[in-house]
Design an enzyme around this catalytic site. Structure first.
Site, PDB file in Angstrom:
ATOM      1  N   CYS A 104      25.008  49.406  39.688  1.00 33.86           N
ATOM      2  CA  CYS A 104      25.265  49.001  41.067  1.00 33.86           C
ATOM      3  C   CYS A 104      23.972  48.656  41.781  1.00 33.86           C
ATOM      4  O   CYS A 104      23.043  49.446  41.839  1.00 33.86           O
ATOM      5  CB  CYS A 104      25.995  50.131  41.766  1.00 33.86           C
ATOM      6  SG  CYS A 104      25.886  50.106  43.543  1.00 33.86           S
ATOM      7  N   CYS A 443      52.882  35.568  51.352  1.00 40.47           N
ATOM      8  CA  CYS A 443      54.168  36.268  51.219  1.00 40.47           C
ATOM      9  C   CYS A 443      55.086  35.503  50.273  1.00 40.47           C
ATOM     10  O   CYS A 443      55.359  34.317  50.456  1.00 40.47           O
ATOM     11  CB  CYS A 443      54.746  36.462  52.603  1.00 40.47           C
ATOM     12  SG  CYS A 443      56.471  36.132  52.823  1.00 40.47           S
ATOM     13  N   CYS A 446      58.575  34.173  51.512  1.00 39.87           N
ATOM     14  CA  CYS A 446      58.563  33.349  52.722  1.00 39.87           C
ATOM     15  C   CYS A 446      59.105  31.934  52.491  1.00 39.87           C
ATOM     16  O   CYS A 446      59.831  31.397  53.325  1.00 39.87           O
ATOM     17  CB  CYS A 446      57.165  33.280  53.311  1.00 39.87           C
ATOM     18  SG  CYS A 446      56.749  34.751  54.279  1.00 39.87           S
TER      19      CYS A 446
END
Ligand SMILES: *[C@@H]1O[C@H](CO)[C@@H](O)[C@H](O)[C@H]1NC(C)=O
Ligand SMILES: *[C@@H]1O[C@H](CO)[C@@H](O)[C@H](O)[C@H]1NC(C)=O
Length: 555
Positions: A104, A443, A446
């Site tokens: 990291c 979505c 949708c």
């Protein structure tokens, strides 16, 4: 509305904590730059001798990746693992544990600071033990001490965990640890010490007293202990105090000294711990703070809840810095002026998204960190405009900013397009029943619901009292649209009743069921066209239920 604001704050916190802890770099072997030698605490303790197994101090000092100072520093950091971490934490009165991931980048940046802090603390005779844990290769210790992101610092006092609230540079680590281990205040007795202290350019709270005792001094010490990250110095010598103040001052006096134009601020309150603490909290921040993942906790924890944020790339920032500073001066202790480096995309992008922005151009925004309200500077970047913006924000006179797509030039379709900026005009029109379909780009259902909605719109296109509309709920905000429970949502705002909550329709219904829903719930009844005759008597639930069995579901 409160619920949504709360959600926003949570989002902001998540964004911040993610950027503090998340390491997105791919796994690489950086071990040569890490302090990866096993080391022991500088403590003669037989119990801990097994920590030394595998240690190769000579090799470490000989290694050319370390200067001798670094090598010496490295010996002050204990390398702990799954097996011994608990014992080490129990053993020492004070332990600062660093959980890191070898791959990291942020861990890699912190390690040399941590190591240098260990050396400095050891030189100062501080009893703390600094220990590091490779959290990736010691998962059970990482889980036990809730090390979920890298790097994470945790402080332990007699084995009891405490949140680390200090900074991430060597100086900040040293300062914070010294405060936690009983060295809240440094006493400065000579001109030389004063000059050497001032050459470090750190923000300091100074206490100038006739003697280092009495209630005023006690309050100063208590405030110093309660504050986590600022250096407190005390003095009784007039010449020393004069060096700090750059003019002669009389005891007892408390002040904040910073390395910036208005650098000496004198405390004017009564000498109570609360008043001193609040004075320090308000005055310790520089006029401008470059907000990043390292100081976000400090900034968001400040009692100054009003923030002006300048998002800019480095070049642009160089150009506007003096203007920004000029404006900031007027709001010292009232509004925090922050800069966000747009080149630090991991940090800046989520913050920009909160304002619905995706840009490289400098922009100025505002935030009330108490209620989550956002503001936006629409006018040009001038000192006067900045001052007016901050003053209006401070006075609570600024309109809250809602993100919005541009208002469409043409909006004559069967389904009108609603954005943040025309929500009021279209949806809040008291003379119309408005049926609004709220969708989101991500979505899945949708699209289907959108098609059903279009079909319904065709069917009711001749009803003048009814407006069919749709809105991308992700890109558009309005105070009355804040509580959209989920996507897709179908919301009816009946005429004449705009102030109450909309009526929600079942989004998985067929267009025919939605038509029934409309007929039952609109404020202005509409006549039935030929096609609809079958529904004309469908007011009762029983008939509706019968209908359900007749209708061939399209979904
Ligand atoms: C830690 O424990 C020891 C022994 O019980 C005690 O003397 C000491 O005061 C404790 N330290 C702190 C900071 O509470
Ligand atoms: C402190 O500030 C002065 C003047 O701004 C600068 O010359 C000096 O290098 C700074 N020292 C440190 C340690 O940052």
């Amino acid at each position: 509305m409160a619920q949504r604001w709360f959600g926003f704050l949570l989002l902001l916190l998540v964004v911040l904590s993610v950027s503090i802890h998340c390491c997105h770099s791919i796994q690489e072997d950086h071990s040569h730059t890490l302090v990866n030698e096993d080391q022991v605490p500088s403590e003669d303790d037989d119990d801990l001798e097994d920590l030394e197994e595998g240690m190769d101090l000579d090799a470490q000092i000989a290694s050319d990746s370390f200067s001798s100072a670094e090598a010496l520093a490295a010996t002050k950091v204990a390398n702990v693992n799954d097996k011994d971490v608990e014992r080490v934490i129990e053993k020492f009165e004070f332990v600062l544990l660093l959980g890191y991931a070898p791959w990291c980048t942020q861990s890699e940046e912190l390690l040399p600071e941590f190591t240098a802090a260990a050396l400095r603390l050891s030189q100062l005779g501080n009893p703390v033990l600094l220990a590091k844990l490779d959290a990736v290769n010691n998962p059970s210790a990482a889980a036990q001490y809730e090390i979920q992101g890298f790097p994470t610092l945790v402080f332990f006092v007699n084995g009891t965990r405490e949140q680390y609230l200090g900074g991430y540079s060597r100086e900040e680590i040293v300062r914070w640890v010294r405060k936690k281990t009983g060295h809240a205040v440094t006493t400065i007795t000579s001109k030389e010490e004063a000059e050497s202290f001032l050459s470090k350019n750190v923000t300091a709270v100074l206490g100038y007293f006739e003697t280092l005792e009495g209630p005023e001094h006690d309050a100063f010490i208590a405030a110093a202990k309660a504050e986590a990250e600022t250096e407190f110095v005390q003095m009784t010598v007039a010449e020393v105090a004069q060096i700090f103040a750059e003019s002669s001052i009389l005891p007892p006096l408390i002040a904040v000294r910073k390395q910036e134009p208005e650098h000496f601020t004198t405390f004017r309150g009564s000498f109570s711990i609360e008043e001193i603490a609040s004075f320090v909290e308000i005055n310790k921040h520089p006029l401008l703070t470059v907000l990043n993942s390292k100081n976000a906790n400090m900034v968001y924890g400040s009692p100054m809840k009003l923030h002006v944020l300048l998002f800019a790339e480095k070049m642009d920032y160089e150009n506007v810095r003096s203007l920004y500073l000029e404006a900031a001066k007027d709001f010292k202790g009232k509004v925090m002026f922050l800069v966000i480096d747009m080149e630090d995309q991991e940090f800046s992008r989520p913050m920009l998204a909160v304002y619905g922005l995706d840009t490289n151009k400098p922009v100025v925004a505002g935030l009330n960190n108490e209620d989550g309200a956002r503001y936006f500077l629409e006018s040009d970047f001038t000192v006067d405009n900045l001052k007016t913006f901050a003053a209006n924000m401070y006075a609570g006179r600024l309109p809250v900013y809602y993100k919005s797509e541009p208002v469409p030039a043409e909006n004559e379709g069967l389904v009108k397009i609603v954005v943040g900026k025309n929500f009021e005009e279209i949806v809040m029109d008291d003379t119309k029943d408005v049926f609004l379909y709220v969708h989101a780009p991500w979505c899945a259902t949708c699209e289907k619901v959108g098609r059903v909605f279009e079909k319904l719109a065709k069917h009711v296109q001749d009803v003048p009292s009814l407006v069919m509309a749709k809105c991308d709920g992700q890109e558009n905000e309005h105070p009355l649209l804040l509580e959209v429970p989920n996507y897709p949502s179908l919301l009816l705002y009946p005429a004449g009743r705009k102030s109450s909550s909309p009526i929600e329709a079942e989004s998985k219904a067929t267009w025919k069921k939605l038509l029934i829903f409309l007929k039952e719930n609109v404020a202005i009844p509409f006549p039935v066209s030929n096609d609809d005759e079958v529904f004309s008597n469908a007011a009762s639930r029983r008939e509706t239920a019968e209908l359900d069995t007749l209708i061939n579901d399209e979904l």
